[in-house]
Design a protein around this motif. Structure first.
Motif, short mmCIF file in Angstrom:
data_model
loop_
_atom_site.label_atom_id
_atom_site.label_comp_id
_atom_site.label_asym_id
_atom_site.label_seq_id
_atom_site.Cartn_x
_atom_site.Cartn_y
_atom_site.Cartn_z
N VAL A 43 0.90 -0.60 0.17
CA VAL A 43 0.30 -0.25 -0.41
C VAL A 43 1.19 1.34 0.06
CG1 VAL A 43 -1.13 1.54 1.20
CG2 VAL A 43 -2.07 -1.42 0.93
N HIS A 53 -6.70 6.21 -2.26
CA HIS A 53 -6.49 5.52 -1.83
C HIS A 53 -7.71 4.38 -3.02
CE1 HIS A 53 -5.38 6.03 2.29
NE2 HIS A 53 -6.58 7.64 2.88
N LYS A 54 -8.81 5.07 -3.26
CA LYS A 54 -9.64 3.49 -4.21
C LYS A 54 -8.83 3.47 -5.62
CE LYS A 54 -13.78 5.41 -5.34
NZ LYS A 54 -14.77 6.59 -5.79
N ALA A 57 -6.50 1.25 -4.28
CA ALA A 57 -7.48 -0.06 -3.86
C ALA A 57 -7.38 -0.63 -5.12
CB ALA A 57 -8.92 0.06 -2.98
N ASP A 61 -6.52 -4.93 -5.80
CA ASP A 61 -7.76 -5.01 -5.52
C ASP A 61 -8.45 -5.59 -4.20
OD1 ASP A 61 -9.40 -7.11 -6.85
OD2 ASP A 61 -8.85 -8.96 -6.75
N LEU A 62 -8.03 -4.36 -4.04
CA LEU A 62 -8.35 -4.41 -2.48
C LEU A 62 -9.67 -3.62 -1.97
CD1 LEU A 62 -4.86 -4.09 -0.81
CD2 LEU A 62 -6.10 -5.93 -1.09
N SER A 63 -10.42 -3.78 -1.39
CA SER A 63 -11.40 -2.43 -1.11
C SER A 63 -10.34 -1.31 -0.19
CB SER A 63 -12.44 -2.92 0.13
OG SER A 63 -11.71 -3.03 1.58
N GLU A 64 -11.65 -0.25 -1.15
CA GLU A 64 -11.00 0.62 0.11
C GLU A 64 -10.72 0.90 1.28
OE1 GLU A 64 -11.93 6.21 -1.03
OE2 GLU A 64 -12.98 4.48 -1.39
N THR A 66 -10.17 -1.44 3.05
CA THR A 66 -9.07 -2.37 3.37
C THR A 66 -7.24 -1.14 3.32
OG1 THR A 66 -9.89 -4.22 3.50
CG2 THR A 66 -7.34 -4.07 3.05
N VAL A 67 -8.08 -0.79 2.64
CA VAL A 67 -6.60 0.38 2.08
C VAL A 67 -5.95 1.23 3.38
CG1 VAL A 67 -5.31 2.13 -0.34
CG2 VAL A 67 -6.28 0.26 -0.29
N LYS A 68 -7.47 2.29 3.42
CA LYS A 68 -7.40 2.93 4.41
C LYS A 68 -6.83 2.85 5.51
CE LYS A 68 -10.57 5.72 2.43
NZ LYS A 68 -12.75 6.10 3.27
#
Length: 103
Positions: A43, A53-54, A57, A61-64, A66-68
């Motif tokens: 990240v 973040h979007k 993500a 291939d992660l959710s936003e 999860t990145v946050k």
């Protein structure tokens, strides 16, 4: 200590070698970066180009969310106040490590 990080479909192997002329600030930073998980490093590296973040993500291939969450952990582990501070602090060491690996 070596770390393998998959980022942008490229596997980076991070090895922060001891440097004879390394100052204490750089040594401290390397220690703090070593506390990051492989996912947190992915990240952080993906965020270095100024991606939102979007965008990170989607790239990983992660959710936003999860990145946050990872970014919050990065900020805490590096002992800084913000995402921008984390990126500015880590950039010199991470860029140098990526350049060494590419050569």
């Amino acid at each position: 200590r070596r770390r393998r990080v998959q980022c942008c479909e490229v596997t980076l192997r991070f090895s922060f070698p001891d440097q004879v002329n390394e100052d204490s600030q750089t040594t401290d930073l390397r220690g703090r970066l070593d506390r990051l998980s492989a996912a947190e490093l992915r990240v952080l590296i993906s965020s270095m180009d100024g991606h939102l973040h979007k965008q990170v993500a989607a790239e990983l291939d992660l959710s936003e969310a999860t990145v946050k969450s990872h970014m919050g952990a990065i900020v805490e582990k590096l002992g800084v106040a913000s995402r921008l501070d984390a990126l500015m602090l880590a950039r010199p060491v991470l860029e140098n490590s990526c350049q060494l690996l590419a050569s």
